[in-house]
Design a protein around this motif. Sequence first.
Motif, PDB file in Angstrom:
ATOM      1  N   PRO A   2       0.803  -1.237  -0.039  1.00  0.00           N
ATOM      2  CA  PRO A   2       0.054   0.077   0.015  1.00  0.00           C
ATOM      3  C   PRO A   2       0.721   1.223  -0.080  1.00  0.00           C
ATOM      4  O   PRO A   2       1.839   1.607   0.487  1.00  0.00           O
ATOM      5  N   SER A   3       0.669   2.351  -0.727  1.00  0.00           N
ATOM      6  CA  SER A   3       0.813   3.586  -0.787  1.00  0.00           C
ATOM      7  C   SER A   3       0.998   4.413   0.575  1.00  0.00           C
ATOM      8  O   SER A   3      -0.010   3.874   1.439  1.00  0.00           O
ATOM      9  N   ASP A   4       1.701   5.453   0.747  1.00  0.00           N
ATOM     10  CA  ASP A   4       1.487   6.460   1.850  1.00  0.00           C
ATOM     11  C   ASP A   4       0.080   6.971   2.031  1.00  0.00           C
ATOM     12  O   ASP A   4      -0.334   6.869   3.164  1.00  0.00           O
ATOM     13  N   THR A   7      -2.122   4.145   3.275  1.00  0.00           N
ATOM     14  CA  THR A   7      -1.762   4.085   4.642  1.00  0.00           C
ATOM     15  C   THR A   7      -2.597   5.041   5.523  1.00  0.00           C
ATOM     16  O   THR A   7      -3.303   4.850   6.669  1.00  0.00           O
ATOM     17  N   LEU A   8      -2.360   6.157   5.174  1.00  0.00           N
ATOM     18  CA  LEU A   8      -3.098   7.263   5.906  1.00  0.00           C
ATOM     19  C   LEU A   8      -4.767   7.399   5.904  1.00  0.00           C
ATOM     20  O   LEU A   8      -5.344   7.500   6.927  1.00  0.00           O
ATOM     21  N   LEU A   9      -5.103   6.875   4.890  1.00  0.00           N
ATOM     22  CA  LEU A   9      -6.681   6.879   4.772  1.00  0.00           C
ATOM     23  C   LEU A   9      -7.089   5.439   5.724  1.00  0.00           C
ATOM     24  O   LEU A   9      -8.168   5.547   6.327  1.00  0.00           O
ATOM     25  N   SER A  10      -6.254   4.638   5.587  1.00  0.00           N
ATOM     26  CA  SER A  10      -6.449   3.503   6.362  1.00  0.00           C
ATOM     27  C   SER A  10      -6.445   3.831   7.819  1.00  0.00           C
ATOM     28  O   SER A  10      -7.287   3.062   8.876  1.00  0.00           O
ATOM     29  N   GLU A  15      -9.375  12.268   3.175  1.00  0.00           N
ATOM     30  CA  GLU A  15      -8.570  12.148   1.997  1.00  0.00           C
ATOM     31  C   GLU A  15      -8.138  13.605   1.389  1.00  0.00           C
ATOM     32  O   GLU A  15      -7.142  13.646   1.197  1.00  0.00           O
ATOM     33  N   ALA A  16      -8.835  14.423   1.722  1.00  0.00           N
ATOM     34  CA  ALA A  16      -8.509  15.807   1.294  1.00  0.00           C
ATOM     35  C   ALA A  16      -7.260  16.517   2.157  1.00  0.00           C
ATOM     36  O   ALA A  16      -6.252  16.944   1.597  1.00  0.00           O
ATOM     37  N   ARG A  17      -7.300  16.240   3.422  1.00  0.00           N
ATOM     38  CA  ARG A  17      -6.219  16.421   4.332  1.00  0.00           C
ATOM     39  C   ARG A  17      -5.101  15.595   4.134  1.00  0.00           C
ATOM     40  O   ARG A  17      -3.818  16.236   4.154  1.00  0.00           O
ATOM     41  N   VAL A  18      -5.266  14.498   3.659  1.00  0.00           N
ATOM     42  CA  VAL A  18      -4.335  13.485   3.394  1.00  0.00           C
ATOM     43  C   VAL A  18      -3.416  14.125   2.032  1.00  0.00           C
ATOM     44  O   VAL A  18      -2.169  14.082   1.849  1.00  0.00           O
ATOM     45  N   ASN A  19      -4.230  14.339   0.894  1.00  0.00           N
ATOM     46  CA  ASN A  19      -3.777  15.021  -0.503  1.00  0.00           C
ATOM     47  C   ASN A  19      -2.888  16.104   0.160  1.00  0.00           C
ATOM     48  O   ASN A  19      -1.696  16.722  -0.513  1.00  0.00           O
ATOM     49  N   TRP A  20      -3.584  17.246   0.947  1.00  0.00           N
ATOM     50  CA  TRP A  20      -2.517  18.512   1.315  1.00  0.00           C
ATOM     51  C   TRP A  20      -1.310  17.983   1.779  1.00  0.00           C
ATOM     52  O   TRP A  20      -0.389  18.667   1.455  1.00  0.00           O
TER      53      TRP A  20
END
Length: 349
Positions: A2-4, A7-10, A15-20
């Motif tokens: 799995p990508s970073d 992993t953060l989503l899990s 999702e918006a905060r992860v992309n930021w």
Amino acid sequence: MPSDKETLLSMGFEEARVNWALKETRNSGLQPAMDHILSHEGQPVPDLSTVSSSGGAGGSSGAMDVDEDDEDAAELRDMIKSQGSADVEAKSIKCSLCGKTFRNTALANFHAEKSGHDQFEESIEEVKPLTEEEKKQKLAELREKMAAKRAVKAKEEAKEAKENEAIRRKQGKDLNKIKEDLKAKEIEKEIEQRRRDKVEDAKARAAIKAQIEADRIARAERTAREKALREGREIVDAPSSASSAPQVRPGGPAAAAATTSSSGVAGKDFKETRLQIRLATGGQPLTTTLSSEATLREVAEFVAAQTLTVDVDTVSFAQHFPRKQFERSDFSKSLRDLGLTPSAVLIAS
């Protein structure tokens, strides 16, 4: 694997905060992205089209220090990766010193660097993946640790600032004390000088009174002698030292010499002589204090140093009371021998 982002989503992040976070940290890894999310928690997510990459984890002002939280985050990521590859058999490595188990060698090496432990062994225990509740609990623990670290750091900074302020105040007090001590010493010196001046003035006044009294007696004796001579009566010498002087006219050179001699005897015990020198051309009188053994030439040198109108070789001195004109031969005599002690007024011309 799995990508970073996955992993953060899990872990339950938006999702918006992860992309930021990934864009701000330029996809430099899971830990910088997690630091960014935690440090900007509660802030609104900006429009990503207007956000420029700031270059690594430096875009986050509150990056986490590397400690056991990094170890836990790495372990959490490894657990999540294992969920995506169920066909890979889970392995664990156990630290013989503290009993912690790790999923792979990388986590064990990280633990060894952090703790200094160097004894590990393989374990058949399988490290179970974290549930959603455990993930949330782990995330909450990480946030609490970060808050605790910030509180400790703020407390240390406040303590250091307080100590610096105490040092600054102490230095200020020491400086004020030094100034007060210097001022007190100056006052003591001034008081002592005034006391000495009063003593010297009292001695000078006493000497002048004695000289005036001696002159009065001498004048009375001279008057009596002159009257006896006019009347043709016999002159009877008085027991005083002034009566032993030869009969002379009042105000004559011999009378002045006798008066000068009496004043010299009166001032023989004074080591210093205070002089007031008035210039025949006018102006402010000059005052000085010289040794009683100083010569009249030294007085001339003093006057010449104070004014350009006086020359040492041509200046002359006179005294009004008792009236006397000093000759050039007197310039080599001391002030004591000339009867100018303890104080006198001279006219320089």
